[in-house]
Design a protein around this motif. Structure first.
Motif, PDB file in Angstrom:
ATOM      1  N   TRP A 119       9.997  15.641  -4.731  1.00  0.00           N
ATOM      2  CA  TRP A 119       8.836  16.531  -4.659  1.00  0.00           C
ATOM      3  C   TRP A 119       8.381  16.988  -6.035  1.00  0.00           C
ATOM      4  O   TRP A 119       7.197  17.133  -6.292  1.00  0.00           O
ATOM      5  N   TYR A 120       9.314  17.248  -6.947  1.00  0.00           N
ATOM      6  CA  TYR A 120       8.929  17.765  -8.256  1.00  0.00           C
ATOM      7  C   TYR A 120       8.255  16.684  -9.103  1.00  0.00           C
ATOM      8  O   TYR A 120       7.447  16.995  -9.981  1.00  0.00           O
ATOM      9  N   ILE A 121       8.541  15.412  -8.844  1.00  0.00           N
ATOM     10  CA  ILE A 121       7.848  14.330  -9.552  1.00  0.00           C
ATOM     11  C   ILE A 121       6.388  14.275  -9.089  1.00  0.00           C
ATOM     12  O   ILE A 121       5.464  14.155  -9.901  1.00  0.00           O
ATOM     13  N   VAL A 122       6.182  14.400  -7.787  1.00  0.00           N
ATOM     14  CA  VAL A 122       4.821  14.374  -7.246  1.00  0.00           C
ATOM     15  C   VAL A 122       4.039  15.600  -7.718  1.00  0.00           C
ATOM     16  O   VAL A 122       2.884  15.489  -8.157  1.00  0.00           O
ATOM     17  N   ALA A 123       4.653  16.781  -7.686  1.00  0.00           N
ATOM     18  CA  ALA A 123       3.979  18.003  -8.132  1.00  0.00           C
ATOM     19  C   ALA A 123       3.656  17.924  -9.624  1.00  0.00           C
ATOM     20  O   ALA A 123       2.566  18.316 -10.053  1.00  0.00           O
ATOM     21  N   GLY A 124       4.586  17.417 -10.423  1.00  0.00           N
ATOM     22  CA  GLY A 124       4.332  17.268 -11.858  1.00  0.00           C
ATOM     23  C   GLY A 124       3.219  16.288 -12.138  1.00  0.00           C
ATOM     24  O   GLY A 124       2.388  16.501 -13.030  1.00  0.00           O
ATOM     25  N   SER A 125       3.179  15.215 -11.370  1.00  0.00           N
ATOM     26  CA  SER A 125       2.113  14.236 -11.537  1.00  0.00           C
ATOM     27  C   SER A 125       0.750  14.838 -11.202  1.00  0.00           C
ATOM     28  O   SER A 125      -0.228  14.618 -11.920  1.00  0.00           O
ATOM     29  N   LEU A 126       0.690  15.611 -10.128  1.00  0.00           N
ATOM     30  CA  LEU A 126      -0.567  16.272  -9.772  1.00  0.00           C
ATOM     31  C   LEU A 126      -0.991  17.274 -10.840  1.00  0.00           C
ATOM     32  O   LEU A 126      -2.165  17.360 -11.202  1.00  0.00           O
ATOM     33  N   MET A 127      -0.036  18.033 -11.358  1.00  0.00           N
ATOM     34  CA  MET A 127      -0.356  19.041 -12.376  1.00  0.00           C
ATOM     35  C   MET A 127      -0.847  18.378 -13.660  1.00  0.00           C
ATOM     36  O   MET A 127      -1.831  18.795 -14.251  1.00  0.00           O
TER      37      MET A 127
ATOM     38  N   SER B 262       0.828  -1.203   0.000  1.00  0.00           N
ATOM     39  CA  SER B 262       0.000   0.000   0.000  1.00  0.00           C
ATOM     40  C   SER B 262       0.865   1.257   0.000  1.00  0.00           C
ATOM     41  O   SER B 262       0.545   2.241  -0.658  1.00  0.00           O
ATOM     42  N   ASP B 263       1.974   1.239   0.728  1.00  0.00           N
ATOM     43  CA  ASP B 263       2.887   2.375   0.738  1.00  0.00           C
ATOM     44  C   ASP B 263       3.532   2.547  -0.640  1.00  0.00           C
ATOM     45  O   ASP B 263       3.700   3.668  -1.122  1.00  0.00           O
ATOM     46  N   ASP B 264       3.889   1.446  -1.279  1.00  0.00           N
ATOM     47  CA  ASP B 264       4.471   1.528  -2.621  1.00  0.00           C
ATOM     48  C   ASP B 264       3.470   2.077  -3.622  1.00  0.00           C
ATOM     49  O   ASP B 264       3.822   2.853  -4.504  1.00  0.00           O
ATOM     50  N   TYR B 265       2.210   1.683  -3.499  1.00  0.00           N
ATOM     51  CA  TYR B 265       1.198   2.111  -4.452  1.00  0.00           C
ATOM     52  C   TYR B 265       0.861   3.590  -4.286  1.00  0.00           C
ATOM     53  O   TYR B 265       0.852   4.353  -5.243  1.00  0.00           O
ATOM     54  N   PHE B 266       0.581   4.021  -3.058  1.00  0.00           N
ATOM     55  CA  PHE B 266       0.116   5.384  -2.847  1.00  0.00           C
ATOM     56  C   PHE B 266       1.238   6.404  -2.746  1.00  0.00           C
ATOM     57  O   PHE B 266       1.039   7.557  -3.081  1.00  0.00           O
ATOM     58  N   ALA B 267       2.392   6.030  -2.294  1.00  0.00           N
ATOM     59  CA  ALA B 267       3.464   7.011  -2.093  1.00  0.00           C
ATOM     60  C   ALA B 267       4.706   6.710  -2.921  1.00  0.00           C
ATOM     61  O   ALA B 267       5.726   7.362  -2.745  1.00  0.00           O
ATOM     62  N   GLY B 268       4.651   5.757  -3.802  1.00  0.00           N
ATOM     63  CA  GLY B 268       5.814   5.449  -4.635  1.00  0.00           C
ATOM     64  C   GLY B 268       6.981   4.928  -3.821  1.00  0.00           C
ATOM     65  O   GLY B 268       8.138   5.132  -4.186  1.00  0.00           O
TER      66      GLY B 268
ATOM     67  N   ARG C  95       7.969   6.013  -1.092  1.00  0.00           N
ATOM     68  CA  ARG C  95       8.604   7.175  -0.450  1.00  0.00           C
ATOM     69  C   ARG C  95       9.936   7.535  -1.096  1.00  0.00           C
ATOM     70  O   ARG C  95      10.792   8.161  -0.489  1.00  0.00           O
ATOM     71  N   ALA C  96      10.124   7.141  -2.350  1.00  0.00           N
ATOM     72  CA  ALA C  96      11.378   7.419  -3.035  1.00  0.00           C
ATOM     73  C   ALA C  96      11.242   8.528  -4.079  1.00  0.00           C
ATOM     74  O   ALA C  96      12.228   8.925  -4.678  1.00  0.00           O
ATOM     75  N   LEU C  97      10.030   9.034  -4.298  1.00  0.00           N
ATOM     76  CA  LEU C  97       9.826  10.051  -5.321  1.00  0.00           C
ATOM     77  C   LEU C  97      10.202  11.432  -4.789  1.00  0.00           C
ATOM     78  O   LEU C  97       9.918  11.767  -3.650  1.00  0.00           O
TER      79      LEU C  97
END
Length: 123
Positions: A78-86, A66-72, A74-76
């Motif tokens: 910040w700019y990868i997460v922000a880009g994905s959201l955008m 579940s941690d791998d699925y929802f949070a990658g 925890r290795a991603l």
């Protein structure tokens, strides 16, 4: 009068639709509808099966799936997460519908929906 070279794709679709409603002869595209549907279903099944196998193999070996699925994991960064959201926020509604709405009423205030979302993500 427009020559065939000056007819837009939308006008061509309208003409074909009008011909089909008027009982005109079926076009080649409508004659092969079964082929189009079966091709779509086969490709959809293949992509779904491949995705299921990859996820099953990867998630089956994970200690915390579940941690791998929802949070990658925890290795991603910040700019990868922000880009994905955008990029998730950019959909057909924004790329087509929002532009059409702005063109229809001539008011650019609707663009604040997307601009405000980008600013909110940065804050």
């Amino acid at each position: 009068l427009k020559t065939p070279q000056h007819i837009s794709a939308f006008e061509l679709l309208c003409l074909l639709d009008t011909a089909m409603l008027a009982g005109g002869a079926p076009t080649k595209a409508s004659e092969n509808i079964g082929l189009h549907v079966s091709t779509f279903l086969i490709w959809t099944f293949l992509v779904a099966s491949l995705t299921w196998l990859v996820v099953r193999y990867h998630v089956g070996k994970s200690s915390n799936p579940s941690d791998d699925y929802f949070a990658g994991g925890r290795a991603l960064r910040w700019y990868i997460v922000a880009g994905s959201l955008m990029l998730t926020n950019l959909s057909t509604e924004q790329l087509v519908g929002l532009n059409g709405g702005i063109f229809a009423d001539g008011c650019l205030a609707r663009i604040w929906w997307e601009a405000g979302a980008a600013i909110a993500m940065l804050v």
